[in-house]
Design an enzyme around this catalytic site. Sequence first.
Site, PDB file in Angstrom:
ATOM      1  N   ASP A  15       0.929  -1.099   0.152  1.00 25.97           N
ATOM      2  CA  ASP A  15      -0.058  -0.062   0.055  1.00 25.97           C
ATOM      3  C   ASP A  15       0.958   1.240   0.058  1.00 25.97           C
ATOM      4  OD1 ASP A  15      -2.420   1.748   0.327  1.00 25.97           O
ATOM      5  OD2 ASP A  15      -1.797   1.817   2.561  1.00 25.97           O
ATOM      6  N   MET A  16       0.406   2.325  -0.248  1.00 28.16           N
ATOM      7  CA  MET A  16       1.226   3.767  -0.189  1.00 28.16           C
ATOM      8  C   MET A  16       1.005   4.543   0.857  1.00 28.16           C
ATOM      9  SD  MET A  16       1.924   6.641  -3.085  1.00 28.16           S
ATOM     10  CE  MET A  16       0.238   7.365  -2.825  1.00 28.16           C
ATOM     11  N   ASP A  17      -0.197   5.066   1.164  1.00 30.95           N
ATOM     12  CA  ASP A  17      -0.500   6.150   1.831  1.00 30.95           C
ATOM     13  C   ASP A  17      -0.717   5.367   3.580  1.00 30.95           C
ATOM     14  OD1 ASP A  17      -0.801   8.769   0.491  1.00 30.95           O
ATOM     15  OD2 ASP A  17      -2.294   7.445  -0.465  1.00 30.95           O
ATOM     16  N   LYS A 149     -10.083  -0.938  -3.136  1.00 31.28           N
ATOM     17  CA  LYS A 149     -10.465  -1.700  -1.718  1.00 31.28           C
ATOM     18  C   LYS A 149     -11.523  -1.279  -1.224  1.00 31.28           C
ATOM     19  CE  LYS A 149      -5.250  -1.023  -1.712  1.00 31.28           C
ATOM     20  NZ  LYS A 149      -4.195  -0.238  -0.807  1.00 31.28           N
ATOM     21  N   ASP A 174      -1.641  -0.829   5.989  1.00 30.70           N
ATOM     22  CA  ASP A 174      -1.998  -0.195   7.283  1.00 30.70           C
ATOM     23  C   ASP A 174      -3.432  -0.329   7.385  1.00 30.70           C
ATOM     24  OD1 ASP A 174      -2.909   3.043   6.793  1.00 30.70           O
ATOM     25  OD2 ASP A 174      -2.161   2.113   5.150  1.00 30.70           O
TER      26      ASP A 174
END
Length: 225
Positions: A15-17, A149, A174
Amino acid sequence: MLATKPAPIRGVIFDMDGLLLDSETLAMDALVAAGDELGYDMPASFCRRMIGLPADDCRRLVQDNYGADFPLEQFFARQEVHLRNFVDTGRLALKTGVEPLLDLLDRLKLPRAIATSSSRYRTDHHLKLVGLDGRFDAIVTRDDVSRGKPNPEPYLAAARKIGIAPEFCLALEDSHNGARAAHAAGIRVIVVPDLLEATDEIRGKALAVVDDLHTVRAYIERATA
């Protein structure tokens, strides 16, 4: 101690953020600022409900809670302006352990991808700003899939792009919806909580819940030995 799984890890999907980038707090601050600017109280507790949601789901959530008269397009446009200002004035940072983990994947020659709910524009801009552009073999954004998602489509698309079957991938997340998406895709997921604590449901879906990406590095070293 994390328990290893029989199948080796042959690819990693991030994931990124909130996972690679310490950006969720900035996004929450930008939502609150946009609400204040337009004369609406946007409490942080409400904003946290948008963590891990694709933009279209965030829009529905706001509309459902603030009514049909809420200036939805103006609100999210102002949120984007505030977020861009926060990012461009130096508030965006990497999460703990990102670079050592990517260095490990380089040494092990493991392919890696990003599966994010952010737009292509925001993703490319943020990765370039923190020096992570070029360090991933594939990037799947919300613009690249029909369903975000918690639907598994982003993770399945990322696995296809790096040419690794889901059962040989490891997902790093996260958010609750991100963990649900990876689990639904048949991908093992390690959760590194950011603003949202892991619930019993998420712990049940996760291979492990850990404090930071340093622990993930130790797991991958064992799982690829």
